[in-house]
Design a protein around this motif. Structure first.
Motif, short mmCIF file in Angstrom:
data_model
loop_
_atom_site.label_atom_id
_atom_site.label_comp_id
_atom_site.label_asym_id
_atom_site.label_seq_id
_atom_site.Cartn_x
_atom_site.Cartn_y
_atom_site.Cartn_z
N UNK A 256 0.85 -1.19 0.00
CA UNK A 256 0.00 0.00 0.00
C UNK A 256 0.88 1.24 0.00
N UNK A 257 0.35 2.33 -0.53
CA UNK A 257 1.09 3.58 -0.57
C UNK A 257 1.28 4.13 0.84
N UNK A 258 2.37 4.85 1.03
CA UNK A 258 2.54 5.51 2.32
C UNK A 258 1.55 6.66 2.42
N UNK A 259 1.44 7.22 3.61
CA UNK A 259 0.41 8.21 3.88
C UNK A 259 0.52 9.42 2.97
N UNK A 260 1.74 9.86 2.71
CA UNK A 260 1.93 11.05 1.88
C UNK A 260 1.46 10.80 0.44
N UNK A 261 1.78 9.61 -0.11
CA UNK A 261 1.36 9.28 -1.47
C UNK A 261 -0.14 9.10 -1.55
N UNK A 262 -0.74 8.48 -0.52
CA UNK A 262 -2.19 8.26 -0.51
C UNK A 262 -2.94 9.59 -0.49
N UNK A 263 -2.39 10.58 0.23
CA UNK A 263 -3.06 11.88 0.32
C UNK A 263 -3.09 12.61 -1.02
N UNK A 264 -2.16 12.27 -1.92
CA UNK A 264 -2.18 12.89 -3.24
C UNK A 264 -3.42 12.47 -4.02
N UNK A 265 -3.97 11.31 -3.68
CA UNK A 265 -5.18 10.83 -4.33
C UNK A 265 -6.41 11.48 -3.72
N UNK A 266 -6.40 11.63 -2.39
CA UNK A 266 -7.54 12.25 -1.72
C UNK A 266 -7.38 12.16 -0.22
#
Length: 564
Positions: free
Chosen positions: A200-210
Protein backbone atom coordinates in the motif's frame (compact mmCIF):
# COMPACT_ATOMS: atom_id res chain seq x y z
CA UNK A 1 -17.64 -23.35 -23.22
CA UNK A 2 -17.31 -26.52 -25.22
CA UNK A 3 -14.62 -27.45 -27.67
CA UNK A 4 -10.92 -28.19 -27.81
CA UNK A 5 -10.00 -24.87 -26.18
CA UNK A 6 -11.81 -25.86 -22.95
CA UNK A 7 -9.21 -27.41 -20.60
CA UNK A 8 -11.93 -29.05 -18.53
CA UNK A 9 -14.17 -31.89 -19.67
CA UNK A 10 -17.67 -32.74 -18.34
CA UNK A 11 -18.23 -35.39 -15.66
CA UNK A 12 -21.02 -36.26 -13.24
CA UNK A 13 -23.23 -33.45 -11.97
CA UNK A 14 -22.41 -32.27 -8.44
CA UNK A 15 -24.80 -31.81 -5.52
CA UNK A 16 -24.33 -29.93 -2.24
CA UNK A 17 -22.84 -31.52 0.87
CA UNK A 18 -21.40 -30.56 4.24
CA UNK A 19 -20.15 -34.01 5.24
CA UNK A 20 -16.49 -34.91 5.70
CA UNK A 21 -14.56 -38.08 4.95
CA UNK A 22 -13.03 -39.67 8.04
CA UNK A 23 -10.89 -42.76 8.62
CA UNK A 24 -10.91 -45.19 11.49
CA UNK A 25 -7.62 -45.88 13.27
CA UNK A 26 -6.42 -49.08 14.92
CA UNK A 27 -7.86 -47.96 18.22
CA UNK A 28 -11.33 -47.62 16.67
CA UNK A 29 -11.33 -43.84 16.96
CA UNK A 30 -12.58 -41.98 13.87
CA UNK A 31 -10.10 -39.31 12.78
CA UNK A 32 -9.77 -36.86 9.93
CA UNK A 33 -7.45 -37.98 7.14
CA UNK A 34 -4.44 -35.66 6.71
CA UNK A 35 -2.11 -38.31 5.33
CA UNK A 36 -2.11 -36.67 1.88
CA UNK A 37 0.25 -33.97 3.14
CA UNK A 38 4.02 -34.26 2.90
CA UNK A 39 5.65 -35.95 5.86
CA UNK A 40 6.40 -33.46 8.62
CA UNK A 41 4.39 -30.61 7.14
CA UNK A 42 2.17 -30.32 10.23
CA UNK A 43 5.02 -30.87 12.70
CA UNK A 44 5.98 -28.31 15.33
CA UNK A 45 9.25 -27.55 13.55
CA UNK A 46 7.48 -26.96 10.23
CA UNK A 47 4.92 -24.70 11.90
CA UNK A 48 7.64 -22.63 13.52
CA UNK A 49 9.62 -22.28 10.28
CA UNK A 50 6.58 -21.24 8.25
CA UNK A 51 5.33 -18.92 11.00
CA UNK A 52 8.67 -17.12 11.07
CA UNK A 53 8.80 -16.90 7.27
CA UNK A 54 5.26 -15.51 7.15
CA UNK A 55 5.92 -12.88 9.82
CA UNK A 56 9.01 -11.66 7.98
CA UNK A 57 7.51 -11.53 4.50
CA UNK A 58 6.57 -8.41 2.57
CA UNK A 59 4.57 -6.52 1.36
CA UNK A 60 2.25 -8.25 3.84
CA UNK A 61 2.45 -11.61 5.65
CA UNK A 62 2.24 -14.55 3.26
CA UNK A 63 3.80 -17.97 2.90
CA UNK A 64 4.46 -20.63 0.28
CA UNK A 65 4.65 -24.33 1.08
CA UNK A 66 7.22 -25.87 -1.25
CA UNK A 67 5.94 -29.45 -1.16
CA UNK A 68 2.32 -29.86 -0.17
CA UNK A 69 1.80 -33.56 -0.91
CA UNK A 70 3.32 -36.58 -2.65
CA UNK A 71 4.14 -36.13 -6.33
CA UNK A 72 2.16 -39.17 -7.47
CA UNK A 73 -0.91 -37.99 -5.54
CA UNK A 74 -0.70 -34.49 -7.00
CA UNK A 75 -0.20 -35.84 -10.53
CA UNK A 76 -3.33 -37.96 -10.22
CA UNK A 77 -5.21 -35.02 -8.72
CA UNK A 78 -4.22 -32.85 -11.66
CA UNK A 79 -5.66 -35.44 -14.04
CA UNK A 80 -8.91 -35.47 -12.05
CA UNK A 81 -9.20 -31.68 -12.13
CA UNK A 82 -8.89 -31.57 -15.91
CA UNK A 83 -11.85 -33.96 -16.18
CA UNK A 84 -14.15 -31.57 -14.30
CA UNK A 85 -16.72 -29.32 -15.99
CA UNK A 86 -15.42 -25.79 -16.49
CA UNK A 87 -16.91 -22.50 -17.59
CA UNK A 88 -15.13 -19.77 -19.53
CA UNK A 89 -15.43 -16.40 -17.77
CA UNK A 90 -14.30 -12.99 -18.95
CA UNK A 91 -15.13 -9.52 -17.61
CA UNK A 92 -13.22 -6.28 -17.12
CA UNK A 93 -11.41 -7.97 -14.20
CA UNK A 94 -10.49 -11.45 -15.37
CA UNK A 95 -10.18 -14.05 -18.10
CA UNK A 96 -10.11 -17.72 -17.08
CA UNK A 97 -11.87 -21.08 -16.90
CA UNK A 98 -13.38 -22.13 -13.57
CA UNK A 99 -15.06 -25.23 -12.15
CA UNK A 100 -18.12 -25.27 -9.87
CA UNK A 101 -17.55 -24.93 -6.12
CA UNK A 102 -16.06 -28.13 -4.68
CA UNK A 103 -18.29 -27.74 -1.63
CA UNK A 104 -21.02 -29.11 -3.90
CA UNK A 105 -19.44 -32.54 -4.40
CA UNK A 106 -21.39 -35.12 -2.40
CA UNK A 107 -20.05 -38.71 -2.59
CA UNK A 108 -22.74 -39.81 -0.13
CA UNK A 109 -25.49 -39.23 -2.68
CA UNK A 110 -23.22 -40.01 -5.61
CA UNK A 111 -20.86 -42.79 -4.47
CA UNK A 112 -19.40 -43.13 -7.98
CA UNK A 113 -17.55 -39.86 -7.34
CA UNK A 114 -15.23 -41.67 -4.92
CA UNK A 115 -13.93 -43.63 -7.90
CA UNK A 116 -13.90 -40.66 -10.29
CA UNK A 117 -12.42 -38.04 -7.94
CA UNK A 118 -10.63 -39.86 -5.09
CA UNK A 119 -7.70 -37.45 -4.81
CA UNK A 120 -9.83 -34.33 -5.00
CA UNK A 121 -12.10 -35.59 -2.23
CA UNK A 122 -9.11 -36.47 -0.04
CA UNK A 123 -7.50 -33.07 -0.59
CA UNK A 124 -10.75 -31.24 0.19
CA UNK A 125 -11.25 -33.12 3.44
CA UNK A 126 -7.60 -32.73 4.43
CA UNK A 127 -7.50 -28.99 3.78
CA UNK A 128 -10.60 -28.32 5.88
CA UNK A 129 -9.75 -30.81 8.60
CA UNK A 130 -9.44 -29.51 12.15
CA UNK A 131 -5.72 -30.34 12.16
CA UNK A 132 -4.94 -28.35 9.03
CA UNK A 133 -7.13 -25.42 10.04
CA UNK A 134 -5.20 -25.29 13.31
CA UNK A 135 -1.97 -25.34 11.27
CA UNK A 136 -3.18 -22.46 9.09
CA UNK A 137 -4.24 -20.43 12.11
CA UNK A 138 -0.86 -20.89 13.78
CA UNK A 139 1.14 -20.08 10.65
CA UNK A 140 -0.86 -17.02 9.55
CA UNK A 141 -2.04 -15.66 12.90
CA UNK A 142 -5.65 -15.59 11.71
CA UNK A 143 -8.67 -15.97 14.02
CA UNK A 144 -10.19 -19.46 14.62
CA UNK A 145 -11.46 -21.02 11.40
CA UNK A 146 -14.76 -22.75 10.75
CA UNK A 147 -15.44 -25.91 8.72
CA UNK A 148 -16.99 -23.93 5.86
CA UNK A 149 -15.71 -25.28 2.54
CA UNK A 150 -15.06 -22.74 -0.24
CA UNK A 151 -12.81 -23.88 -3.08
CA UNK A 152 -12.73 -24.47 -6.85
CA UNK A 153 -10.25 -25.06 -9.65
CA UNK A 154 -9.20 -22.52 -12.27
CA UNK A 155 -7.26 -22.71 -15.49
CA UNK A 156 -5.66 -19.55 -16.83
CA UNK A 157 -4.81 -20.20 -20.49
CA UNK A 158 -2.42 -18.07 -22.48
CA UNK A 159 -3.64 -14.50 -21.95
CA UNK A 160 -5.56 -15.43 -18.79
CA UNK A 161 -5.37 -12.92 -15.92
CA UNK A 162 -7.06 -11.58 -12.78
CA UNK A 163 -6.68 -7.90 -11.87
CA UNK A 164 -5.95 -6.35 -8.48
CA UNK A 165 -8.41 -7.01 -5.62
CA UNK A 166 -8.22 -7.89 -1.91
CA UNK A 167 -10.52 -10.98 -1.61
CA UNK A 168 -12.59 -9.33 1.14
CA UNK A 169 -16.04 -10.92 0.95
CA UNK A 170 -18.08 -12.03 3.94
CA UNK A 171 -16.19 -14.11 6.50
CA UNK A 172 -13.13 -14.98 4.40
CA UNK A 173 -10.08 -15.07 6.69
CA UNK A 174 -7.27 -16.78 4.71
CA UNK A 175 -6.80 -17.20 0.95
CA UNK A 176 -4.98 -20.24 -0.38
CA UNK A 177 -3.85 -21.45 -3.79
CA UNK A 178 -2.64 -24.97 -4.59
CA UNK A 179 -0.58 -24.98 -7.78
CA UNK A 180 -0.22 -27.69 -10.41
CA UNK A 181 2.00 -25.92 -12.92
CA UNK A 182 1.58 -27.01 -16.52
CA UNK A 183 0.72 -30.55 -17.54
CA UNK A 184 3.64 -31.03 -19.90
CA UNK A 185 6.55 -28.81 -18.85
CA UNK A 186 8.07 -27.13 -15.82
CA UNK A 187 6.82 -23.64 -15.03
CA UNK A 188 9.35 -20.85 -15.51
CA UNK A 189 9.28 -17.23 -14.38
CA UNK A 190 9.06 -15.93 -17.96
CA UNK A 191 5.85 -17.95 -18.44
CA UNK A 192 3.96 -15.43 -16.26
CA UNK A 193 0.94 -16.46 -14.20
CA UNK A 194 2.54 -15.35 -10.93
CA UNK A 195 0.51 -14.31 -7.91
CA UNK A 196 1.36 -10.63 -7.58
CA UNK A 197 1.35 -9.08 -4.09
CA UNK A 198 0.93 -5.30 -3.86
CA UNK A 199 2.07 -2.99 -1.06
CA UNK A 200 0.00 0.00 0.00
CA UNK A 201 1.09 3.58 -0.57
CA UNK A 202 2.54 5.51 2.32
CA UNK A 203 0.41 8.21 3.88
CA UNK A 204 1.93 11.05 1.88
CA UNK A 205 1.36 9.28 -1.47
CA UNK A 206 -2.19 8.26 -0.51
CA UNK A 207 -3.06 11.88 0.32
CA UNK A 208 -2.18 12.89 -3.24
CA UNK A 209 -5.18 10.83 -4.33
CA UNK A 210 -7.54 12.25 -1.72
CA UNK A 211 -7.89 13.10 1.94
CA UNK A 212 -8.87 10.26 4.22
CA UNK A 213 -7.38 7.45 2.11
CA UNK A 214 -4.84 5.34 3.96
CA UNK A 215 -4.92 1.94 2.25
CA UNK A 216 -4.35 2.47 -1.47
CA UNK A 217 -2.42 -0.23 -3.37
CA UNK A 218 0.76 0.80 -5.15
CA UNK A 219 0.79 0.60 -8.94
CA UNK A 220 3.27 -2.30 -9.11
CA UNK A 221 3.77 -5.46 -7.01
CA UNK A 222 6.80 -6.08 -4.82
CA UNK A 223 6.49 -9.86 -4.40
CA UNK A 224 5.69 -12.64 -6.86
CA UNK A 225 4.64 -16.24 -6.18
CA UNK A 226 5.01 -18.49 -9.23
CA UNK A 227 2.59 -21.40 -9.84
CA UNK A 228 5.05 -24.27 -9.57
CA UNK A 229 3.80 -27.82 -9.26
CA UNK A 230 2.90 -29.11 -5.78
CA UNK A 231 3.27 -25.78 -3.99
CA UNK A 232 0.68 -23.90 -1.92
CA UNK A 233 0.45 -20.18 -1.20
CA UNK A 234 -1.44 -18.60 1.70
CA UNK A 235 -2.13 -15.13 3.06
CA UNK A 236 -4.60 -13.53 5.44
CA UNK A 237 -7.55 -11.65 3.97
CA UNK A 238 -7.28 -8.16 5.47
CA UNK A 239 -9.26 -5.13 4.22
CA UNK A 240 -6.95 -2.48 2.86
CA UNK A 241 -3.94 -4.82 2.87
CA UNK A 242 -4.26 -8.11 0.99
CA UNK A 243 -4.14 -6.59 -2.51
CA UNK A 244 -3.08 -9.14 -5.10
CA UNK A 245 -3.55 -10.15 -8.74
CA UNK A 246 -2.80 -13.03 -11.10
CA UNK A 247 -0.25 -11.97 -13.68
CA UNK A 248 -1.11 -12.76 -17.29
CA UNK A 249 0.03 -16.16 -18.56
CA UNK A 250 2.53 -15.17 -21.24
CA UNK A 251 3.69 -18.58 -22.46
CA UNK A 252 2.10 -19.85 -25.65
CA UNK A 253 0.25 -23.13 -25.14
CA UNK A 254 0.69 -23.25 -21.35
CA UNK A 255 -2.12 -23.44 -18.81
CA UNK A 256 -1.92 -22.28 -15.21
CA UNK A 257 -3.93 -24.86 -13.26
CA UNK A 258 -4.67 -24.27 -9.58
CA UNK A 259 -7.14 -24.96 -6.81
CA UNK A 260 -7.96 -21.76 -4.95
CA UNK A 261 -10.19 -21.18 -1.96
CA UNK A 262 -10.68 -19.58 1.39
CA UNK A 263 -10.77 -20.53 5.03
CA UNK A 264 -13.56 -18.72 6.85
CA UNK A 265 -13.87 -17.23 10.32
CA UNK A 266 -17.06 -16.83 12.33
CA UNK A 267 -17.29 -13.11 11.62
CA UNK A 268 -16.25 -10.70 8.85
CA UNK A 269 -12.89 -8.98 9.39
CA UNK A 270 -12.59 -5.55 10.98
CA UNK A 271 -12.02 -2.49 8.79
CA UNK A 272 -14.46 -3.32 6.01
CA UNK A 273 -14.51 0.36 5.03
CA UNK A 274 -11.01 -0.22 3.60
CA UNK A 275 -12.09 -3.21 1.48
CA UNK A 276 -11.50 -2.69 -2.23
CA UNK A 277 -15.18 -2.93 -3.15
CA UNK A 278 -16.11 -0.22 -0.66
CA UNK A 279 -12.97 1.79 -1.28
CA UNK A 280 -13.50 2.05 -5.04
CA UNK A 281 -16.87 3.70 -4.48
CA UNK A 282 -15.21 6.32 -2.26
CA UNK A 283 -12.27 6.73 -4.64
CA UNK A 284 -14.47 7.34 -7.64
CA UNK A 285 -14.83 11.04 -6.91
CA UNK A 286 -11.14 11.41 -6.06
CA UNK A 287 -9.64 9.30 -8.84
CA UNK A 288 -10.65 9.88 -12.45
CA UNK A 289 -9.34 8.37 -15.63
CA UNK A 290 -8.86 11.92 -16.83
CA UNK A 291 -7.98 15.21 -15.19
CA UNK A 292 -10.56 17.51 -13.60
CA UNK A 293 -12.84 18.83 -16.37
CA UNK A 294 -12.25 22.47 -17.27
CA UNK A 295 -15.17 24.81 -18.01
CA UNK A 296 -15.83 25.50 -21.67
CA UNK A 297 -16.97 28.61 -23.41
CA UNK A 298 -20.58 28.31 -24.46
CA UNK A 299 -20.80 26.18 -27.61
CA UNK A 300 -23.47 26.96 -30.15
CA UNK A 301 -26.21 24.43 -30.70
CA UNK A 302 -26.00 24.93 -34.50
CA UNK A 303 -23.06 24.00 -36.78
CA UNK A 304 -20.03 26.27 -36.66
CA UNK A 305 -18.11 26.56 -39.93
CA UNK A 306 -15.22 28.34 -38.21
CA UNK A 307 -14.61 25.35 -35.92
CA UNK A 308 -14.53 22.97 -38.88
CA UNK A 309 -12.16 25.24 -40.79
CA UNK A 310 -9.83 25.39 -37.77
CA UNK A 311 -9.79 21.58 -37.49
CA UNK A 312 -9.13 21.25 -41.21
CA UNK A 313 -6.13 23.51 -40.77
CA UNK A 314 -4.90 21.20 -38.01
CA UNK A 315 -5.08 18.18 -40.31
CA UNK A 316 -8.61 16.79 -39.97
CA UNK A 317 -9.73 14.64 -42.89
CA UNK A 318 -11.81 16.85 -45.26
CA UNK A 319 -14.40 14.06 -45.41
CA UNK A 320 -15.62 15.16 -41.97
CA UNK A 321 -16.35 18.65 -43.23
CA UNK A 322 -18.80 17.23 -45.74
CA UNK A 323 -22.40 17.96 -44.70
CA UNK A 324 -23.68 14.52 -45.72
CA UNK A 325 -21.03 12.74 -43.67
CA UNK A 326 -21.69 14.98 -40.67
CA UNK A 327 -25.39 14.19 -40.93
CA UNK A 328 -24.70 10.44 -40.99
CA UNK A 329 -22.48 10.66 -37.89
CA UNK A 330 -25.07 12.75 -36.07
CA UNK A 331 -27.80 10.25 -36.96
CA UNK A 332 -25.69 7.36 -35.64
CA UNK A 333 -25.15 9.20 -32.35
CA UNK A 334 -28.90 9.81 -32.02
CA UNK A 335 -29.91 6.26 -32.96
CA UNK A 336 -27.12 4.17 -31.40
CA UNK A 337 -25.37 6.53 -29.02
CA UNK A 338 -22.04 5.92 -30.72
CA UNK A 339 -20.17 6.61 -33.96
CA UNK A 340 -16.71 5.93 -35.30
CA UNK A 341 -14.81 8.33 -37.52
CA UNK A 342 -12.14 6.28 -39.30
CA UNK A 343 -9.10 8.02 -40.82
CA UNK A 344 -9.86 11.10 -38.73
CA UNK A 345 -6.67 12.89 -39.74
CA UNK A 346 -5.51 13.22 -43.32
CA UNK A 347 -2.44 11.04 -44.02
CA UNK A 348 -0.16 14.06 -44.41
CA UNK A 349 -1.00 15.33 -40.90
CA UNK A 350 0.20 12.14 -39.18
CA UNK A 351 2.89 11.05 -41.59
CA UNK A 352 5.31 8.67 -39.87
CA UNK A 353 3.34 8.54 -36.59
CA UNK A 354 2.64 4.80 -36.77
CA UNK A 355 6.31 4.04 -37.35
CA UNK A 356 7.29 6.15 -34.35
CA UNK A 357 4.79 4.28 -32.16
CA UNK A 358 6.19 0.95 -33.35
CA UNK A 359 9.75 2.08 -32.63
CA UNK A 360 8.82 3.12 -29.09
CA UNK A 361 7.29 -0.30 -28.39
CA UNK A 362 10.42 -1.98 -29.73
CA UNK A 363 12.61 0.21 -27.53
CA UNK A 364 10.51 -0.67 -24.48
CA UNK A 365 10.27 -4.39 -25.45
CA UNK A 366 6.47 -4.44 -25.40
CA UNK A 367 3.90 -6.50 -27.27
CA UNK A 368 4.07 -9.53 -29.58
CA UNK A 369 4.07 -11.97 -26.66
CA UNK A 370 7.10 -10.55 -24.87
CA UNK A 371 6.89 -10.49 -21.04
CA UNK A 372 6.93 -6.81 -20.00
CA UNK A 373 8.83 -4.97 -17.31
CA UNK A 374 6.53 -3.28 -14.77
CA UNK A 375 8.35 0.00 -15.40
CA UNK A 376 8.42 -0.25 -19.21
CA UNK A 377 7.87 3.17 -20.74
CA UNK A 378 8.02 5.06 -17.44
CA UNK A 379 10.15 8.13 -18.12
CA UNK A 380 10.21 11.88 -17.53
CA UNK A 381 6.90 13.18 -18.82
CA UNK A 382 5.28 9.73 -18.79
CA UNK A 383 3.82 8.98 -15.35
CA UNK A 384 2.45 5.65 -14.13
CA UNK A 385 -1.15 6.14 -12.99
CA UNK A 386 -3.16 4.00 -10.56
CA UNK A 387 -4.48 2.83 -8.19
CA UNK A 388 -4.40 -0.63 -9.78
CA UNK A 389 -7.72 -1.84 -8.38
CA UNK A 390 -9.25 0.84 -10.63
CA UNK A 391 -6.76 1.50 -13.43
CA UNK A 392 -3.18 1.39 -14.60
CA UNK A 393 -1.67 3.16 -17.60
CA UNK A 394 0.98 5.72 -18.54
CA UNK A 395 -0.17 9.32 -18.71
CA UNK A 396 1.64 11.95 -20.74
CA UNK A 397 2.20 15.16 -18.80
CA UNK A 398 4.79 17.60 -20.15
CA UNK A 399 7.20 15.80 -22.50
CA UNK A 400 10.91 16.48 -22.44
CA UNK A 401 12.62 18.20 -25.36
CA UNK A 402 14.25 14.90 -26.36
CA UNK A 403 10.93 13.03 -26.45
CA UNK A 404 9.85 13.76 -30.01
CA UNK A 405 6.99 11.26 -29.90
CA UNK A 406 5.69 12.69 -26.63
CA UNK A 407 5.90 16.20 -28.07
CA UNK A 408 3.93 15.12 -31.14
CA UNK A 409 1.21 13.48 -29.02
CA UNK A 410 1.04 16.45 -26.65
CA UNK A 411 0.46 18.71 -29.66
CA UNK A 412 -2.46 16.55 -30.78
CA UNK A 413 -3.88 16.64 -27.26
CA UNK A 414 -3.48 20.38 -26.68
CA UNK A 415 -3.95 21.89 -30.14
CA UNK A 416 -6.73 19.63 -31.41
CA UNK A 417 -8.66 17.64 -28.82
CA UNK A 418 -8.46 20.14 -25.94
CA UNK A 419 -9.38 23.03 -28.23
CA UNK A 420 -12.62 25.00 -28.29
CA UNK A 421 -12.85 24.13 -31.99
CA UNK A 422 -13.06 20.42 -31.22
CA UNK A 423 -15.60 21.06 -28.46
CA UNK A 424 -17.76 22.92 -30.98
CA UNK A 425 -17.31 20.08 -33.49
CA UNK A 426 -18.55 17.53 -30.93
CA UNK A 427 -21.45 19.79 -29.96
CA UNK A 428 -22.45 20.01 -33.62
CA UNK A 429 -22.43 16.23 -33.98
CA UNK A 430 -24.25 15.45 -30.73
CA UNK A 431 -26.71 18.29 -31.07
CA UNK A 432 -26.36 19.26 -27.41
CA UNK A 433 -24.07 21.81 -25.75
CA UNK A 434 -21.19 20.73 -23.51
CA UNK A 435 -20.31 22.39 -20.19
CA UNK A 436 -16.79 21.12 -19.49
CA UNK A 437 -14.11 18.84 -20.86
CA UNK A 438 -10.78 17.26 -20.07
CA UNK A 439 -8.21 15.71 -22.40
CA UNK A 440 -5.57 13.18 -21.48
CA UNK A 441 -3.01 11.28 -23.53
CA UNK A 442 -2.61 7.70 -22.33
CA UNK A 443 -0.55 4.67 -23.22
CA UNK A 444 -1.83 1.20 -22.38
CA UNK A 445 1.15 -1.14 -22.33
CA UNK A 446 0.80 -4.80 -23.39
CA UNK A 447 0.75 -7.22 -20.46
CA UNK A 448 0.21 -4.45 -17.90
CA UNK A 449 -2.51 -1.84 -18.36
CA UNK A 450 -6.29 -1.40 -18.21
CA UNK A 451 -9.15 0.45 -16.59
CA UNK A 452 -11.99 -1.31 -14.74
CA UNK A 453 -15.68 -0.55 -14.83
CA UNK A 454 -16.81 1.90 -12.17
CA UNK A 455 -20.26 3.22 -11.33
CA UNK A 456 -21.49 5.92 -13.72
CA UNK A 457 -21.62 9.64 -13.06
CA UNK A 458 -24.73 11.65 -12.25
CA UNK A 459 -24.56 13.54 -15.55
CA UNK A 460 -24.27 12.44 -19.15
CA UNK A 461 -20.94 12.55 -20.96
CA UNK A 462 -19.58 12.25 -24.45
CA UNK A 463 -16.37 10.24 -24.70
CA UNK A 464 -14.25 11.30 -27.67
CA UNK A 465 -11.34 8.89 -28.00
CA UNK A 466 -8.69 9.22 -30.68
CA UNK A 467 -6.98 5.83 -30.94
CA UNK A 468 -3.53 4.91 -32.24
CA UNK A 469 -2.44 1.26 -32.52
CA UNK A 470 -0.28 -0.81 -34.81
CA UNK A 471 -2.89 -2.46 -37.03
CA UNK A 472 -0.71 -2.61 -40.14
CA UNK A 473 1.72 -5.47 -39.45
CA UNK A 474 0.78 -9.06 -40.31
CA UNK A 475 -2.27 -10.24 -38.37
CA UNK A 476 -2.47 -7.03 -36.34
CA UNK A 477 -5.79 -5.80 -37.69
CA UNK A 478 -7.45 -9.15 -36.98
CA UNK A 479 -6.01 -9.25 -33.45
CA UNK A 480 -7.47 -5.87 -32.55
CA UNK A 481 -10.82 -6.54 -34.23
CA UNK A 482 -11.39 -9.98 -32.67
CA UNK A 483 -10.65 -8.58 -29.22
CA UNK A 484 -8.73 -11.62 -27.93
CA UNK A 485 -5.76 -9.41 -27.07
CA UNK A 486 -7.99 -6.87 -25.27
CA UNK A 487 -7.34 -3.17 -25.58
CA UNK A 488 -10.88 -2.35 -26.70
CA UNK A 489 -13.30 0.08 -25.08
CA UNK A 490 -16.40 -1.47 -23.54
CA UNK A 491 -19.57 0.32 -22.49
CA UNK A 492 -22.02 -1.64 -20.35
CA UNK A 493 -25.19 -0.72 -18.51
CA UNK A 494 -24.67 -0.61 -14.77
CA UNK A 495 -27.69 -2.76 -13.98
CA UNK A 496 -26.38 -5.45 -16.35
CA UNK A 497 -22.94 -5.82 -14.73
CA UNK A 498 -23.70 -9.27 -13.28
CA UNK A 499 -26.10 -10.42 -15.99
CA UNK A 500 -24.76 -13.63 -17.60
CA UNK A 501 -26.48 -12.80 -20.88
CA UNK A 502 -24.60 -9.50 -21.02
CA UNK A 503 -21.32 -11.24 -20.16
CA UNK A 504 -21.92 -13.63 -23.05
CA UNK A 505 -22.48 -10.67 -25.37
CA UNK A 506 -19.40 -8.95 -24.01
CA UNK A 507 -17.34 -11.97 -25.06
CA UNK A 508 -18.47 -11.46 -28.66
CA UNK A 509 -16.00 -9.29 -30.54
CA UNK A 510 -18.59 -7.62 -32.77
CA UNK A 511 -21.61 -6.69 -30.67
CA UNK A 512 -22.23 -2.95 -30.80
CA UNK A 513 -25.58 -2.18 -29.26
CA UNK A 514 -26.48 -5.76 -28.26
CA UNK A 515 -27.64 -6.54 -24.76
CA UNK A 516 -26.70 -3.15 -23.37
CA UNK A 517 -23.04 -3.56 -24.44
CA UNK A 518 -21.02 -1.52 -26.92
CA UNK A 519 -17.47 -2.58 -27.77
CA UNK A 520 -15.18 -0.24 -29.70
CA UNK A 521 -12.19 -2.08 -31.13
CA UNK A 522 -8.85 -0.31 -31.47
CA UNK A 523 -8.12 1.14 -34.93
CA UNK A 524 -5.26 3.42 -35.94
CA UNK A 525 -6.24 7.04 -36.67
CA UNK A 526 -9.82 6.51 -35.55
CA UNK A 527 -12.01 8.81 -33.45
CA UNK A 528 -14.81 7.13 -31.51
CA UNK A 529 -17.70 9.14 -30.06
CA UNK A 530 -19.91 7.55 -27.41
CA UNK A 531 -22.72 9.19 -25.48
CA UNK A 532 -22.32 7.78 -21.98
CA UNK A 533 -25.55 7.94 -20.01
CA UNK A 534 -26.05 8.00 -16.26
CA UNK A 535 -26.64 4.23 -16.37
CA UNK A 536 -23.49 3.35 -18.33
CA UNK A 537 -20.06 2.17 -17.19
CA UNK A 538 -16.93 2.29 -19.33
CA UNK A 539 -13.62 0.46 -19.26
CA UNK A 540 -10.62 -0.32 -21.44
CA UNK A 541 -10.09 -4.07 -21.39
CA UNK A 542 -6.74 -5.32 -20.07
CA UNK A 543 -4.23 -5.30 -22.93
CA UNK A 544 -2.57 -8.68 -23.38
CA UNK A 545 1.16 -9.11 -23.89
CA UNK A 546 0.25 -10.89 -27.13
CA UNK A 547 -1.14 -7.69 -28.66
CA UNK A 548 0.68 -6.14 -31.65
CA UNK A 549 1.74 -3.22 -29.46
CA UNK A 550 0.58 -0.51 -27.08
CA UNK A 551 -2.78 1.20 -27.26
CA UNK A 552 -2.14 4.94 -27.47
CA UNK A 553 -5.03 7.35 -27.18
CA UNK A 554 -6.09 10.92 -26.58
CA UNK A 555 -9.26 10.66 -24.54
CA UNK A 556 -11.47 13.73 -24.19
CA UNK A 557 -14.38 13.63 -21.75
CA UNK A 558 -17.17 16.14 -22.39
CA UNK A 559 -19.79 16.81 -19.74
CA UNK A 560 -23.11 17.37 -21.46
CA UNK A 561 -25.40 20.18 -20.39
CA UNK A 562 -28.53 18.98 -18.66
CA UNK A 563 -31.58 18.90 -20.89
CA UNK A 564 -34.62 20.91 -19.86
Amino acid sequence: VEGESDPFAPVTTMAATTKRRRVTGDDGVTEEDTSVFSEGLLSAASRQRLRDATAGSTPYPHTQIDKLAGEAFMTQLRDELLRLPGTYKETDLFKLYQTPDFANIDPTNQPELRNELPCLLRLREALYSKAFRSFVQEVTGCPPLTEKTDMAASVYPEGGHLLVHDDVIGTRAVSFIVYFGDLNTDWEDRDGGALELYPVLDEAEAKKIGDGFTAIPATTPTALMYPRFNTMGMFRVVPGQSFHAVQEVFAAGKQRLSVQGWFHADHPPAGLEQASRTQVKRLLRAVRETSIPRPLKACKAEPSSSAVQALLALGMNPAYADAANVARVSQALRDQGSAELRSFFAPKAICGLLQRLQERDERDVLGKGRPPSYTAGVAPGWNLVGPPHMQRFLKLEVPTDKDTLGTELAKLRDSVFASEHFAQFVTDLVGRPTDASSSVCRRFRPGLDYTVATMPDEIEHVDATYCMVDDQTDGAQEAWHEGNCGGFECYIRAEDEDNPEVVAVYEDGDNAGKGGVTNVCAVFNSLSLVVRGTDTMRFVKYLSASSPGSRWEVHTDFALSKQD
